[in-house]
Design a protein around this motif. Sequence first.
Motif, mmCIF file in Angstrom:
data_model
loop_
_atom_site.group_PDB
_atom_site.id
_atom_site.type_symbol
_atom_site.label_atom_id
_atom_site.label_comp_id
_atom_site.label_asym_id
_atom_site.label_seq_id
_atom_site.Cartn_x
_atom_site.Cartn_y
_atom_site.Cartn_z
ATOM 1 N N VAL A 44 0.661 -1.173 -0.072
ATOM 2 C CA VAL A 44 -0.007 0.123 -0.068
ATOM 3 C C VAL A 44 0.914 1.222 -0.027
ATOM 4 C CG1 VAL A 44 -1.464 1.239 1.338
ATOM 5 C CG2 VAL A 44 -1.880 -1.217 1.086
ATOM 6 N N GLY A 45 2.026 1.072 0.821
ATOM 7 C CA GLY A 45 2.849 2.371 1.024
ATOM 8 C C GLY A 45 3.425 2.957 -0.607
ATOM 9 N N CYS A 46 3.909 1.945 -1.165
ATOM 10 C CA CYS A 46 4.367 2.394 -2.650
ATOM 11 C C CYS A 46 3.370 3.227 -3.536
ATOM 12 C CB CYS A 46 4.955 1.080 -3.412
ATOM 13 S SG CYS A 46 6.623 0.744 -2.872
ATOM 14 N N GLU A 47 2.079 2.502 -3.569
ATOM 15 C CA GLU A 47 1.247 3.241 -4.122
ATOM 16 C C GLU A 47 0.687 4.671 -3.625
ATOM 17 O OE1 GLU A 47 -0.257 2.015 -6.842
ATOM 18 O OE2 GLU A 47 0.380 -0.099 -6.815
ATOM 19 N N VAL A 141 0.621 4.146 16.436
ATOM 20 C CA VAL A 141 0.614 5.190 15.717
ATOM 21 C C VAL A 141 -0.847 5.875 15.942
ATOM 22 C CG1 VAL A 141 0.343 6.064 13.278
ATOM 23 C CG2 VAL A 141 1.949 4.191 13.928
ATOM 24 N N ASN A 142 -1.953 5.138 16.232
ATOM 25 C CA ASN A 142 -3.260 5.717 16.287
ATOM 26 C C ASN A 142 -3.231 6.564 17.812
ATOM 27 O OD1 ASN A 142 -6.372 5.597 16.186
ATOM 28 N ND2 ASN A 142 -5.929 4.820 18.261
ATOM 29 N N GLU A 143 -2.387 5.811 18.796
ATOM 30 C CA GLU A 143 -2.361 6.667 19.814
ATOM 31 C C GLU A 143 -1.567 8.023 20.128
ATOM 32 O OE1 GLU A 143 -1.548 5.503 24.714
ATOM 33 O OE2 GLU A 143 -1.196 4.017 23.051
ATOM 34 N N VAL A 144 -0.391 7.604 19.216
ATOM 35 C CA VAL A 144 0.660 8.821 19.225
ATOM 36 C C VAL A 144 0.041 9.887 18.370
ATOM 37 C CG1 VAL A 144 2.122 8.067 17.165
ATOM 38 C CG2 VAL A 144 2.816 9.474 19.138
ATOM 39 N N CYS A 145 -0.812 9.753 17.453
ATOM 40 C CA CYS A 145 -1.281 10.721 16.781
ATOM 41 C C CYS A 145 -2.693 11.589 17.424
ATOM 42 C CB CYS A 145 -2.080 10.213 15.422
ATOM 43 S SG CYS A 145 -0.846 9.816 13.955
ATOM 44 N N ALA A 146 -3.200 10.599 18.505
ATOM 45 C CA ALA A 146 -4.045 11.247 19.203
ATOM 46 C C ALA A 146 -3.447 12.149 20.428
ATOM 47 C CB ALA A 146 -4.845 10.273 20.150
ATOM 48 N N PHE A 147 -2.407 12.073 20.861
ATOM 49 C CA PHE A 147 -1.708 12.765 21.776
ATOM 50 C C PHE A 147 -1.134 14.107 21.075
ATOM 51 C CE2 PHE A 147 -1.079 9.188 24.718
ATOM 52 C CZ PHE A 147 -1.499 9.584 25.745
ATOM 53 N N ALA A 148 -0.680 13.732 19.528
ATOM 54 C CA ALA A 148 -0.073 14.815 18.766
ATOM 55 C C ALA A 148 -1.120 15.675 18.129
ATOM 56 C CB ALA A 148 0.934 14.494 17.704
ATOM 57 N N GLN A 149 -2.540 15.166 18.283
ATOM 58 C CA GLN A 149 -3.582 15.749 17.611
ATOM 59 C C GLN A 149 -3.542 16.176 16.255
ATOM 60 O OE1 GLN A 149 -5.021 19.321 20.158
ATOM 61 N NE2 GLN A 149 -4.899 18.193 21.696
ATOM 62 N N VAL A 150 -3.022 15.080 15.439
ATOM 63 C CA VAL A 150 -2.615 15.095 14.051
ATOM 64 C C VAL A 150 -3.672 13.856 13.280
ATOM 65 C CG1 VAL A 150 -0.983 14.809 12.197
ATOM 66 C CG2 VAL A 150 -0.145 15.574 14.488
ATOM 67 N N PRO A 151 -4.170 14.547 12.351
ATOM 68 C CA PRO A 151 -5.266 13.601 11.593
ATOM 69 C C PRO A 151 -4.610 12.469 11.203
ATOM 70 C CG PRO A 151 -5.466 16.209 10.966
ATOM 71 C CD PRO A 151 -4.302 15.854 11.674
ATOM 72 N N LEU A 152 -5.202 11.162 11.138
ATOM 73 C CA LEU A 152 -4.412 9.971 10.604
ATOM 74 C C LEU A 152 -5.485 9.133 9.805
ATOM 75 C CD1 LEU A 152 -2.602 7.343 11.133
ATOM 76 C CD2 LEU A 152 -4.188 6.861 13.074
ATOM 77 N N PHE A 153 -4.847 8.774 8.623
ATOM 78 C CA PHE A 153 -5.352 8.097 7.731
ATOM 79 C C PHE A 153 -4.958 6.437 7.842
ATOM 80 C CE2 PHE A 153 -5.728 12.569 6.345
ATOM 81 C CZ PHE A 153 -7.216 12.541 5.907
ATOM 82 N N GLU A 154 -6.016 5.770 8.337
ATOM 83 C CA GLU A 154 -5.377 4.410 8.610
ATOM 84 C C GLU A 154 -5.744 3.525 7.300
ATOM 85 O OE1 GLU A 154 -4.838 0.670 9.706
ATOM 86 O OE2 GLU A 154 -3.921 2.435 10.711
ATOM 87 N N THR A 155 -4.942 2.945 6.932
ATOM 88 C CA THR A 155 -5.075 1.774 5.608
ATOM 89 C C THR A 155 -4.640 0.510 5.948
ATOM 90 O OG1 THR A 155 -3.111 2.020 4.757
ATOM 91 C CG2 THR A 155 -4.471 3.635 4.390
ATOM 92 N N GLY A 156 -5.395 -0.504 5.253
ATOM 93 C CA GLY A 156 -4.930 -1.856 5.048
ATOM 94 C C GLY A 156 -5.513 -2.729 3.980
ATOM 95 N N GLY A 403 -4.598 2.694 -2.131
ATOM 96 C CA GLY A 403 -3.699 4.006 -2.300
ATOM 97 C C GLY A 403 -4.340 5.232 -3.076
ATOM 98 N N ASP A 404 -5.243 4.950 -3.839
ATOM 99 C CA ASP A 404 -6.053 6.198 -4.691
ATOM 100 C C ASP A 404 -6.758 6.730 -3.435
ATOM 101 O OD1 ASP A 404 -4.590 5.354 -6.991
ATOM 102 O OD2 ASP A 404 -6.224 4.258 -7.777
ATOM 103 N N ILE A 405 -7.576 5.877 -2.790
ATOM 104 C CA ILE A 405 -8.637 6.274 -2.090
ATOM 105 C C ILE A 405 -8.029 7.226 -0.903
ATOM 106 C CG2 ILE A 405 -10.481 5.632 -0.485
ATOM 107 C CD1 ILE A 405 -10.955 3.247 -2.315
ATOM 108 N N VAL A 406 -7.019 6.821 -0.585
ATOM 109 C CA VAL A 406 -6.513 7.518 0.965
ATOM 110 C C VAL A 406 -5.973 8.764 0.164
ATOM 111 C CG1 VAL A 406 -4.130 6.210 0.736
ATOM 112 C CG2 VAL A 406 -4.796 7.350 3.078
#
Length: 564
Positions: A44-47, A141-156, A403-406
């Motif tokens: 996914v990361g390459c895309e 990553v989910n938790e540290v983004c919550a502490f940092a108050q940064v938007p996260l886009f989770e993919t899989g 990769g396109d959607i995110v």
Amino acid sequence: MDDECHSHADPSNIYKGAEHCFSSCQIVEKIRHSKILLIGVGGVGCEVLKNLVFSGFVNIHLVDLDTISVSNLNRQFLFRSEDVGKWKAVVAKDRITKLCPWSQITVSVENIRSKEFPLEFFKQFAAVICALDNHKARLYVNEVCAFAQVPLFETGSTGYQGQVTPILAGSTECYNCEPKPQQTEHIAVCTIRHRPESVEHCIVWAMYLFDVLFGNLEDSNPLSDEKEYKVSHLAREWTFEDGARKTSTEQEWENMTCERVVNKFFIEDLQFVESLKKDTLSSLSILNIPTQEQLRRYLLNVDTKYSVEDLKLEEQNPHQLVWTCDKAYEVLIFCLKQLLRRWKESKSALTFDENDTISLAFVTAASTVRASAFDIVAKNSFDVRGIAGRIIPALSITNAVIGDIVVFQLLRFLSGTCMKDLCNARLSQVSRPRPRYLDEVIITPEFIRPPVAECIICHQLLLVTCDARNVTVRQFIEDGLKKQMNMEPFSVATDVGYIIYDSEQDCEVPVEAQRIDKSTIAQLQVEEQPLSILDESGVYYRGWIRHQCDVSLSIERIFSFGDD
């Protein structure tokens, strides 16, 4: 992707397209100046990386600890055969920079949980895209983004299925809100690496090894570069051109072949992985590797100690004990001998069948030895058979769609759409070659749900800011948690189980408690990582100590945060 075709890519055309698509000139400035963190440069990361650059993003930071293996090449298009063994993030940067020289990509070959990435590191990004295949790392990553108050886009992605989930902890449902099942219908295996994290990874590795030794070897096999260990190849090594054997007996040939296979895959390779443990936060257990004398004793004794009938009885018993490492080595050698004889009789490739006693015992034994080396709880043969029947491959088409959607969701967010007004995207398998009706789609949008009331990440976060070199644990407890937050803490511990405060320890182990109390946060090295805090009322909190020289001690409760 053709390098020549894109060697003179002009970003001005990209920005014109974005401005036309979103009917806004502000989106161009957002794209130009937004820093994006991409964690994971696999399928996914390459895309995602390709789409970010060709959407006009300039400042991108890559984090990935993995190296390129042969099995990556069929679905991770940024890599070539000459890249095998190199760091994924480094190669991805070089290849993208060649295509788009105007991109400014930085690379970190590190574990995302490393202290190289403090909270301030995450705060610099407009968004974080997580393209990891590891559950524990994704939780982090989910938790540290919550502490940092940064938007996260989770993919899989898993086979034909995939998902993109925009997350703004406290405002939307986060990765921690929905409990992940311990055992899913299928087990997705994207890469068999040097650092397995579950028994499923060990079992899949053992199945790949079966194909390397006895089966039809495919390029997608992560161990395909070990083809010189195929039995058909080893048999030629022990035979002269006129057909006469270099060894005196069939048994000697079997023993030499078994010894070579075990030494390579279960001794030398594990010792090599042990040498790599400095590159990761998770360490290996003490390797339980047999000596050469033990190995030769196994070779002589297994034929009289084990039988196919005994192994068949074990595989039918769901309550059988997991094999010890010593027994696993013995069964492994017994099965190797049985499979060598089977191959010699058929003179053709063998196919793994979880219902075949010897094949199953081989995979069980091999996975047990590997799991032991990585301090993973192994499974008995009854459980291994159930897991082995549920393996599915990763697919490049799924990765491309995800990769396109995110990136499209990211562009919508930067254009002014609130995170709560975006949607989750689910990619589902369609059994027909194409949808039968116009309203049948494979990408299903879902409304983003609010945080779950019981989710500790969304509701119970405490951000501690202090000079970690001067603030002691006692000051953190007394002046911080008790005075500033009006709490009565019962215990404070790190995720690896290191207890830095326990109200009962003050009475039971006063000397140790006093030593820890007088230690500074920096001396205990518990800053810049999550903490579990339990108060006397039974309420759990998650804490994070952020080092800042000009702040003596400040604790704030993180509530829902909105879009800027």
